[in-house]
Design an enzyme around this catalytic site. Structure first.
Site, PDB file in Angstrom:
ATOM      1  N   LYS A 125       0.770  -1.165  -0.111  1.00 53.09           N
ATOM      2  CA  LYS A 125       0.025  -0.029   0.077  1.00 53.09           C
ATOM      3  C   LYS A 125       0.832   1.079   0.029  1.00 53.09           C
ATOM      4  CE  LYS A 125      -4.467   0.466   0.146  1.00 53.09           C
ATOM      5  NZ  LYS A 125      -5.647  -0.368  -0.063  1.00 53.09           N
TER       6      LYS A 125
HETATM    7  N1  LIG Z   1     -11.024   1.933  -4.688  1.00 54.10           N
HETATM    8  C1  LIG Z   1     -11.015   0.710  -4.665  1.00 54.10           C
HETATM    9  O1  LIG Z   1     -10.681  -0.143  -5.538  1.00 54.10           O
HETATM   10  C2  LIG Z   1     -10.741   0.020  -3.214  1.00 54.10           C
HETATM   11  C3  LIG Z   1     -11.118   0.859  -2.010  1.00 54.10           C
HETATM   12  N2  LIG Z   1     -11.093  -0.077  -0.986  1.00 54.10           N
HETATM   13  C4  LIG Z   1     -11.338   0.947   0.235  1.00 54.10           C
HETATM   14  O2  LIG Z   1     -12.544   1.402   0.288  1.00 54.10           O
HETATM   15  C5  LIG Z   1     -12.666   2.625   1.006  1.00 54.10           C
HETATM   16  C6  LIG Z   1     -13.024   3.773   0.159  1.00 54.10           C
HETATM   17  O3  LIG Z   1     -12.107   3.872  -0.843  1.00 54.10           O
HETATM   18  P1  LIG Z   1     -12.733   4.849  -2.280  1.00 54.10           P
HETATM   19  O4  LIG Z   1     -14.150   4.653  -2.310  1.00 54.10           O
HETATM   20  O5  LIG Z   1     -11.695   4.340  -3.347  1.00 54.10           O
HETATM   21  O6  LIG Z   1     -12.233   6.088  -1.803  1.00 54.10           O
HETATM   22  P2  LIG Z   1     -12.760   7.712  -2.389  1.00 54.10           P
HETATM   23  O7  LIG Z   1     -11.645   8.636  -2.149  1.00 54.10           O
HETATM   24  O8  LIG Z   1     -13.248   7.240  -3.777  1.00 54.10           O
HETATM   25  O9  LIG Z   1     -14.119   7.817  -1.502  1.00 54.10           O
HETATM   26  C7  LIG Z   1     -13.976   8.211  -0.183  1.00 54.10           C
HETATM   27  C8  LIG Z   1     -15.234   8.248   0.370  1.00 54.10           C
HETATM   28  O10 LIG Z   1     -15.342   8.473   1.849  1.00 54.10           O
HETATM   29  C9  LIG Z   1     -15.888   9.674   2.575  1.00 54.10           C
HETATM   30  N3  LIG Z   1     -15.099   9.707   3.538  1.00 54.10           N
HETATM   31  C10 LIG Z   1     -14.000  10.071   3.877  1.00 54.10           C
HETATM   32  N4  LIG Z   1     -13.675  10.226   5.120  1.00 54.10           N
HETATM   33  C11 LIG Z   1     -14.995  10.279   5.615  1.00 54.10           C
HETATM   34  C12 LIG Z   1     -15.449  10.293   6.793  1.00 54.10           C
HETATM   35  N5  LIG Z   1     -14.694  10.670   8.084  1.00 54.10           N
HETATM   36  N6  LIG Z   1     -16.791   9.945   7.247  1.00 54.10           N
HETATM   37  C13 LIG Z   1     -17.615   9.573   6.288  1.00 54.10           C
HETATM   38  N7  LIG Z   1     -17.016   9.473   5.116  1.00 54.10           N
HETATM   39  C14 LIG Z   1     -15.991   9.995   4.615  1.00 54.10           C
HETATM   40  C15 LIG Z   1     -15.561  10.422   1.348  1.00 54.10           C
HETATM   41  O11 LIG Z   1     -16.217  11.649   1.490  1.00 54.10           O
HETATM   42  C16 LIG Z   1     -15.894   9.809  -0.140  1.00 54.10           C
HETATM   43  O12 LIG Z   1     -17.127   9.876  -0.214  1.00 54.10           O
HETATM   44  C17 LIG Z   1     -11.196   2.879   1.691  1.00 54.10           C
HETATM   45  O13 LIG Z   1     -11.224   2.137   2.670  1.00 54.10           O
HETATM   46  C18 LIG Z   1     -10.600   1.917   0.558  1.00 54.10           C
HETATM   47  O14 LIG Z   1      -9.281   1.622   1.121  1.00 54.10           O
HETATM   48  C19 LIG Z   1     -10.819  -1.294  -0.706  1.00 54.10           C
HETATM   49  C20 LIG Z   1     -10.897  -1.893  -1.996  1.00 54.10           C
HETATM   50  C21 LIG Z   1     -10.643  -1.432  -3.134  1.00 54.10           C
HETATM   51  O1  LIG Z   2      -6.511  -2.780  -7.041  1.00 49.83           O
HETATM   52  C1  LIG Z   2      -5.501  -3.077  -6.299  1.00 49.83           C
HETATM   53  O2  LIG Z   2      -4.212  -3.528  -6.681  1.00 49.83           O
HETATM   54  C2  LIG Z   2      -5.606  -2.647  -4.721  1.00 49.83           C
HETATM   55  C3  LIG Z   2      -7.001  -2.042  -4.299  1.00 49.83           C
HETATM   56  C4  LIG Z   2      -6.603  -1.945  -3.106  1.00 49.83           C
HETATM   57  O3  LIG Z   2      -6.041  -1.021  -2.567  1.00 49.83           O
HETATM   58  C5  LIG Z   2      -7.512  -2.574  -1.897  1.00 49.83           C
HETATM   59  O4  LIG Z   2      -7.976  -3.747  -2.339  1.00 49.83           O
HETATM   60  O5  LIG Z   2      -7.500  -2.305  -0.883  1.00 49.83           O
END
Ligand SMILES: NC(=O)C1=CN([C@@H]2O[C@H](COP(=O)(O)OP(=O)(O)OC[C@H]3O[C@@H](n4cnc5c(N)ncnc54)[C@H](O)[C@@H]3O)[C@@H](O)[C@H]2O)C=CC1
Ligand SMILES: O=C(O)CCC(=O)C(=O)O
Length: 427
Positions: A115
């Protein structure tokens, strides 16, 4: 306690790292993992901290701190997202890297976990600052990344465009186009169709499996989702497709509720049109206090934002039947212990959100082979792998009469430990 002298363990000040270590210790005890192997797995293989000077739009130079942590290189290149968030630190990134190892383990992907992070609030960046930050960070860590070494992808605060800049910066260094250096790129640049939607899609495949097992009909079920970014918004879209009503949503700026069901298409439109890209102020829902969001009654609760939001304080108050962890590490071990005495069916993060890295794997394979799949094939393979992993976790949980979290972690940790043992200790 994590291994080593606390004074010499640079990760230890992070509660998220301590949480990942505590989980690993619980699993190690449950599966009687050799203590030497457990200690080894608590410390990442390699970590790099870099300073990232960036020329800001007002002419100043600001220096940001960036991290890349590679937890394990045993099973293949390391793999995992890059996060831009104000308070990200080395320990948090190490914990997220560790979870990536277990996630790739339960999905049987040929990767170790990694990460990255930069301590910056992306919402505060202006003009070309985000691009300059990303390119300079890529320069600074280029000695430890590579298509066969460590492959980044989007995470919180980063997206397809961020990956395109990394791809371009790295390709300029090596002197040829190298799309396999990152996944989650725009499709026009060798990205995989369906990668952007893959995490949320995988979350809803898991929810559907849980509903089937619990005899819950998806039509008529209700959902509450924390986070409306990549994972949260796609999860909402996919929930609507299976007939489930999303009744409350939160983001970093606030929370909204409508018991008749929030119109997700219109919410997406509203978010795309406002400057902060927030759900707050959506006219077809009422504002609620953030503290109420996670305890709003619903069939399925999907934390899809950040770590450690379900704690000893609110775990006993959850009013959901299924907890589907879209985010990484949303539930801490104290909350887990409380949930174990309730009827909440937990779909643990390393299973629930594994759709993203799974389609990243498809993207990497396609880039290496220079052969593109169509969306039908991507989605069919994603579903097959997600359902297979869901079944393995449930079989393990039922067979050993343990919770889904311990079952998933056991499978993930065992896979990594087995491979480490087979390769042998050197020297
Ligand atoms: N993008 C991906 O493919 C993956 C993401 N994740 C996990 O999913 C989670 C979200 O990631 P993404 O959607 O990619 O991020 P993103 O940056 O696209 O969206 C994050 C969202 O969380 C909200 N947020 C941030 N701080 C907050 C708080 N204090 N309270 C409530 N909402 C809050 C933001 O306003 C936004 O709507 C993270 O834990 C990330 O590690 C897990 C697997 C894959
Ligand atoms: O797509 C990837 O390689 C990693 C996605 C990721 O950061 C996660 O699963 O938390």
């Amino acid at each position: 306690m994590p291994p080593g002298n606390p004074a010499s363990n640079p990760f230890i000040s992070s509660p998220t790292y301590l949480m990942a270590c505590q989980q690993l210790r619980n699993v190690a005890r449950a599966i009687q993992l050799d203590s030497g192997v457990a200690e080894r797995l608590m410390l990442p293989k390699r970590s790099q901290i870099v300073s990232v000077p960036v020329r800001m739009e007002d002419g100043r130079t600001e220096v940001f701190v960036g991290y890349r942590v590679q937890h394990s290189l045993t099973s293949g290149p390391s793999k995992g997202g890059l996060r831009y968030a104000k308070n990200v630190d080395l320990g948090e990134v190490a914990a997220l890297a560790m979870w990536m190892s277990w996630k790739c383990g339960i999905m049987n992907l040929p990767y170790g976990g990694a990460k990255g992070g930069i301590a910056v609030d992306p919402a505060e960046l202006r003009g070309g600052e985000k691009e300059r930050l990303t390119r300079r960070f890529t320069d600074e860590i280029q000695n430890i990344i590579g298509p066969r070494v460590d492959v980044m992808a989007p995470d919180m605060g980063t997206d397809e465009q961020t990956m395109a800049w990394i791809y371009d910066t790295y390709s300029m260094k090596v002197g040829y186009a190298c799309p396999e250096i990152v996944t989650g790129k725009p499709v026009e640049l060798g990205g995989c169709v369906g990668r952007k939607e893959a995490t949320g899609r995988g979350v809803v495949y898991c929810i559907s499996e849980a509903f089937d097992e619990l005899n819950i009909k998806s039509e008529g079920a209700t959902a509450v989702v924390q986070g409306f970014g990549n994972v949260g918004s796609v999860t909402c879209d996919e929930l609507v497709k299976i007939g489930t009503k999303v009744v409350a949503i939160g983001d970093r700026y606030g929370s909204i509720r409508n018991d008749r069901g929030i119109n997700i298409a219109r919410l997406n439109e509203y978010v795309s049109r406002n400057e902060r890209k927030t759900i707050v102020g959506f006219p077809e829902a009422e504002a609620i206090p953030d503290a109420e969001l996670l305890i709003t009654p619903c069939t399925v609760l999907v934390p899809a934002a950040m770590e450690r939001v379900i704690t000893a304080e609110n775990a006993g108050k959850l009013k959901c039947r299924v907890l589907a962890e879209g985010a990484n590490g949303p539930t801490d071990p104290e909350a887990d212990a409380i949930l174990a005495n309730t009827d909440v069916f937990v779909i643990p993060d390393i299973l629930c959100n594994a759709g993203g890295v799974t389609v990243s794997y498809f993207e990497w394979v396609q880039d290496l082979a220079q052969f593109m799949w169509d969306e039908e094939e991507v989605n069919a393979q994603l579903k097959k792998l997600m359902l297979g992993a869901f079944k393995r976790v449930r079989d393990e949980a039922k067979g050993r009469k343990i919770g889904n979290r311990l079952a998933a972690l056991s499978l993930g940790v065992q896979k990594v430990a087995r491979e480490k043992n087979k390769r042998g200790l050197y020297p």
